[in-house]
Design a protein around this motif. Structure first.
Motif, short mmCIF file in Angstrom:
data_model
loop_
_atom_site.label_atom_id
_atom_site.label_comp_id
_atom_site.label_asym_id
_atom_site.label_seq_id
_atom_site.Cartn_x
_atom_site.Cartn_y
_atom_site.Cartn_z
N UNK A 70 19.78 81.91 22.80
CA UNK A 70 20.71 82.67 21.96
C UNK A 70 22.15 82.48 22.45
N UNK A 71 22.35 82.51 23.76
CA UNK A 71 23.69 82.31 24.33
C UNK A 71 24.24 80.94 23.94
N UNK A 72 23.42 79.91 24.06
CA UNK A 72 23.88 78.56 23.77
C UNK A 72 24.17 78.36 22.29
N UNK A 73 23.31 78.91 21.43
CA UNK A 73 23.54 78.76 19.99
C UNK A 73 24.80 79.50 19.56
N UNK A 74 25.01 80.70 20.07
CA UNK A 74 26.22 81.45 19.71
C UNK A 74 27.46 80.77 20.28
N UNK A 75 27.35 80.15 21.43
CA UNK A 75 28.48 79.40 21.97
C UNK A 75 28.84 78.23 21.06
N UNK A 76 27.83 77.58 20.49
CA UNK A 76 28.09 76.50 19.53
C UNK A 76 28.81 77.03 18.30
N UNK A 77 28.38 78.18 17.81
CA UNK A 77 29.04 78.79 16.65
C UNK A 77 30.50 79.08 16.97
N UNK A 78 30.76 79.64 18.12
CA UNK A 78 32.12 80.00 18.49
C UNK A 78 33.01 78.79 18.75
N UNK A 79 32.39 77.67 19.12
CA UNK A 79 33.17 76.46 19.37
C UNK A 79 33.66 75.80 18.09
N UNK A 80 33.04 76.14 16.94
CA UNK A 80 33.41 75.51 15.68
C UNK A 80 32.70 74.18 15.51
N UNK A 81 33.04 73.48 14.44
CA UNK A 81 32.38 72.22 14.12
C UNK A 81 33.03 71.07 14.89
N UNK A 82 32.37 69.90 14.93
CA UNK A 82 32.96 68.75 15.62
C UNK A 82 34.32 68.34 15.04
N UNK A 83 34.56 68.64 13.77
CA UNK A 83 35.83 68.28 13.13
C UNK A 83 36.93 69.28 13.46
N UNK A 84 36.57 70.36 14.15
CA UNK A 84 37.57 71.36 14.51
C UNK A 84 37.58 72.56 13.61
N UNK A 85 36.80 72.54 12.52
CA UNK A 85 36.76 73.69 11.60
C UNK A 85 36.04 74.85 12.27
N UNK A 86 36.57 76.04 12.07
CA UNK A 86 35.96 77.24 12.64
C UNK A 86 35.39 78.11 11.53
N UNK A 87 34.28 78.75 11.83
CA UNK A 87 33.66 79.62 10.84
C UNK A 87 34.48 80.89 10.65
N UNK A 88 34.61 81.40 9.41
CA UNK A 88 35.30 82.66 9.17
C UNK A 88 34.66 83.78 9.97
N UNK A 89 35.45 84.80 10.26
CA UNK A 89 34.94 85.90 11.05
C UNK A 89 35.13 85.70 12.53
N UNK A 90 35.59 84.51 12.93
CA UNK A 90 35.88 84.21 14.33
C UNK A 90 37.40 84.19 14.52
N UNK A 91 37.89 84.43 15.72
CA UNK A 91 39.33 84.45 15.96
C UNK A 91 40.00 83.14 15.52
N UNK A 92 41.06 83.26 14.75
CA UNK A 92 41.83 82.10 14.33
C UNK A 92 41.27 81.38 13.13
N UNK A 93 40.20 81.88 12.53
CA UNK A 93 39.59 81.20 11.39
C UNK A 93 39.98 81.89 10.08
N UNK A 94 40.36 81.09 9.10
CA UNK A 94 40.72 81.64 7.80
C UNK A 94 39.48 81.80 6.94
N UNK A 95 39.45 82.81 6.06
CA UNK A 95 38.28 83.02 5.18
C UNK A 95 38.28 82.04 4.02
N UNK A 96 37.97 80.80 4.30
CA UNK A 96 37.99 79.74 3.30
C UNK A 96 36.59 79.14 3.19
#
Length: 213
Positions: A70-96
């Motif tokens: 669970x720790x590793x999977x959530x760390x992957x979520x928080x790191x964003x995608x390989x292209x640099x896109x971040x999921x909404x709801x995380x710091x610095x991510x726009x709701x797009x």
């Protein structure tokens, strides 16, 4: 009280992480039949008895695997995608939604490629919780983190029923991963393609965010 093995200078927290990571690797390679305290000691290069000192029973060792996965999977979520896109709801991510689809596709791609072994171990270990009531609490506790994070993501995207939408999104994500990694056609499918996964992620998000009938 027994003393911990002293051949390694690693502090207890690091030793526990090493043991959990090694156990996950063993399950990925050989299934649950390969998971023993002795095998973890040998694979981790630890003195005999180290794993049993920190995790007295096999149930405790598997519970540690759930927590670490669970720790590793959530760390992957928080790191964003390989292209640099971040999921909404995380710091610095726009709701797009389009950025969210790209980020989700990046996570899927990571888990189907470099994270493949870890996801296979997670599926293998999840079945053990279905058979062993002693493991249910640890397994459910680990799973709540992913659902909570998913609820924050869909809420940022405008969902009026984020818990319901999150449950759907997690279920579809799990189903896609299982199908691609261990399903009947897993070995004959082409290699994961980021563009195709982005299209799939776009449809998953649209369905999860749609108003219920």
């Amino acid at each position: 009280m027994s003393t911990p093995p002293s051949a390694s200078s690693a502090p207890p927290a690091d030793r526990r992480t090493l043991i959990a990571d090694t156990a996950i690797g063993l399950v990925a390679a050989a299934g649950l039949r390969g998971l023993t305290h002795r095998a973890v000691d040998a694979a981790a290069g630890l003195p005999a008895g180290s794993t049993s000192y920190y995790f007295r029973t096999r149930t405790a060792l598997i519970g540690a695997c759930y927590q670490r996965l669970a720790e590793l999977d959530l760390a992957d979520v928080d790191d964003g995608s390989p292209s640099g896109a971040a999921l909404p709801g995380l710091p610095g991510a726009a709701p797009d939604r389009e950025a969210a689809a790209a980020a989700l596709a990046g996570l899927l791609y990571r888990w189907l490629t470099v994270g493949r072994a870890r996801q296979l171990a997670r599926f293998e270990l999840s079945l053990e919780a279905a058979r062993n009531p002693e493991l249910e609490a640890d397994f459910h506790r680990a799973g709540r983190g992913a659902r909570s994070r998913a609820a924050g993501i869909v809420a940022a995207l405008g969902s009026q029923r984020p818990q319901e939408a999150a449950e759907l999104l997690v279920a579809w994500t799990e189903g896609l991963l299982y199908d691609r990694l261990a399903g009947a056609l897993a070995r004959s499918r082409p290699a994961p393609d980021l563009a195709e996964l982005t299209a799939v992620a776009r449809r998953m998000l649209a369905a999860a965010l749609a108003d219920p009938a």
